[in-house]
Design an enzyme around this catalytic site. Sequence first.
Site, PDB file in Angstrom:
ATOM      1  CG  ASN A  21     -50.623  55.616  55.731  1.00  0.00           C
ATOM      2  OD1 ASN A  21     -50.104  54.612  55.250  1.00  0.00           O
ATOM      3  ND2 ASN A  21     -51.944  55.686  55.948  1.00  0.00           N
TER       4      ASN A  21
ATOM      5  N   GLY B  76     -56.557  51.745  76.152  1.00  0.00           N
ATOM      6  CA  GLY B  76     -55.736  52.384  77.187  1.00  0.00           C
ATOM      7  C   GLY B  76     -54.731  53.391  76.652  1.00  0.00           C
TER       8      GLY B  76
ATOM      9  CB  SER C  99     -45.927  52.518  46.439  1.00  0.00           C
ATOM     10  OG  SER C  99     -46.237  51.348  45.703  1.00  0.00           O
TER      11      SER C  99
ATOM     12  CE1 TYR D 152     -50.548  54.768  45.354  1.00  0.00           C
ATOM     13  CE2 TYR D 152     -49.092  53.124  44.398  1.00  0.00           C
ATOM     14  CZ  TYR D 152     -49.755  53.640  45.496  1.00  0.00           C
ATOM     15  OH  TYR D 152     -49.622  53.036  46.719  1.00  0.00           O
ATOM     16  CB  ALA D 153     -45.450  54.933  39.352  1.00  0.00           C
TER      17      ALA D 153
ATOM     18  CB  VAL E  34     -54.106  64.830  53.299  1.00  0.00           C
ATOM     19  CG1 VAL E  34     -54.382  64.285  54.684  1.00  0.00           C
ATOM     20  CG2 VAL E  34     -54.278  63.758  52.231  1.00  0.00           C
TER      21      VAL E  34
ATOM     22  CB  ALA F  17     -47.942  60.444  43.491  1.00  0.00           C
ATOM     23  CE  LYS F  18     -48.076  56.053  47.442  1.00  0.00           C
ATOM     24  NZ  LYS F  18     -48.360  56.665  48.754  1.00  0.00           N
TER      25      LYS F  18
ATOM     26  N   GLY G 115     -54.288  59.226  57.024  1.00  0.00           N
ATOM     27  CA  GLY G 115     -54.855  57.968  56.520  1.00  0.00           C
ATOM     28  C   GLY G 115     -54.957  56.922  57.609  1.00  0.00           C
TER      29      GLY G 115
END
Length: 249
Positions: free
Chosen positions: A90, A54, A142, A155-156, A64, A158-159, A13
């Site tokens: 990420n 540089g 998260s 989402y919760a 992913v 998974a996190k 990510g």
Amino acid sequence: MLTFNQRTALVTGAGRGIGKAIAESLAKQGVTVICVSKSADSCGATAAAIIAAGGKAKSLAVDVADGAAVAAAAATLLAEFPTIDILVNNAGITRDGLLFRMSEADWNDVLATNLSSCFHWTKPLARPMTRARWGRIVNITSVSGIMGNAGQANYAAAKAGMIGLTKTLAREFASRNVTVNAVAPGFIKTDMTTEFVNQPEASAKILEVVPLKRFGEPEDIAHMVAYLCSEQAGYITGQVFSVDGGMAM
Ligand code: NAP
């Protein structure tokens, strides 16, 4: 002053937002960074910006969530880089909605992109780290994975899963000097949160629960990740660090 000893890192990510800030911050400290994102344009732009400044970087577009694609990408990369010393998982997406309205596709996509991706990348990359007796793995979870959040069951989950994975792998890899930690951002200004941050009513409501009364910047997360990837953080493993303006106290 953090020490990195010419390490190589892979950041998923890395095309935008938090991942881009992490990739640029590691590159500034002399780390060679492999920038992964879904689109070749976005990870390519991050790698080009690092090289223009540089630093040392290469880019790789890979989904992913696709285990076979990640396995093939990891095999190619390990032929080029004998060890990839640092892995930052990420990449993530949201597909928000209350449970009764959440489709199975939205559940599966979020679990696959946020959580299964960590399994796909960690398995091939951690093996050479354990052999080299040095490695750093940082998973970007998260505040939702710690506290839960209405409208984010997928989402919760998974996190929160990433936190369980972090603590388990910390125990599995500790004897090989490979540390595994998680960083839990709160509300950070990126494409993922634009709709809340730029909407005055929504943003005022969110800031009510942020003791520091501001949104975070991607660099706020990148500083914590850089520390956890450095030599200096060698005695820290299995931890979850909230960088959230005090939300999850
Ligand atoms: P973002 O700005 O939306 O960027 C997400 C990055 O992940 C992009 O580079 C995207 O690739 C990549 N990505 C998404 N799905 C992918 C896939 N299937 N394969 C490969 N790459 C994929 O997100 P962000 O806000 O920086 O979030 C980064 C991480 O922090 C996520 O895990 C997120 O859940 C977590 N987080 C964010 C916040 C926040 O407030 N922003 C809060 C808590 C946690 P492309 O560039 O190619 O699209």
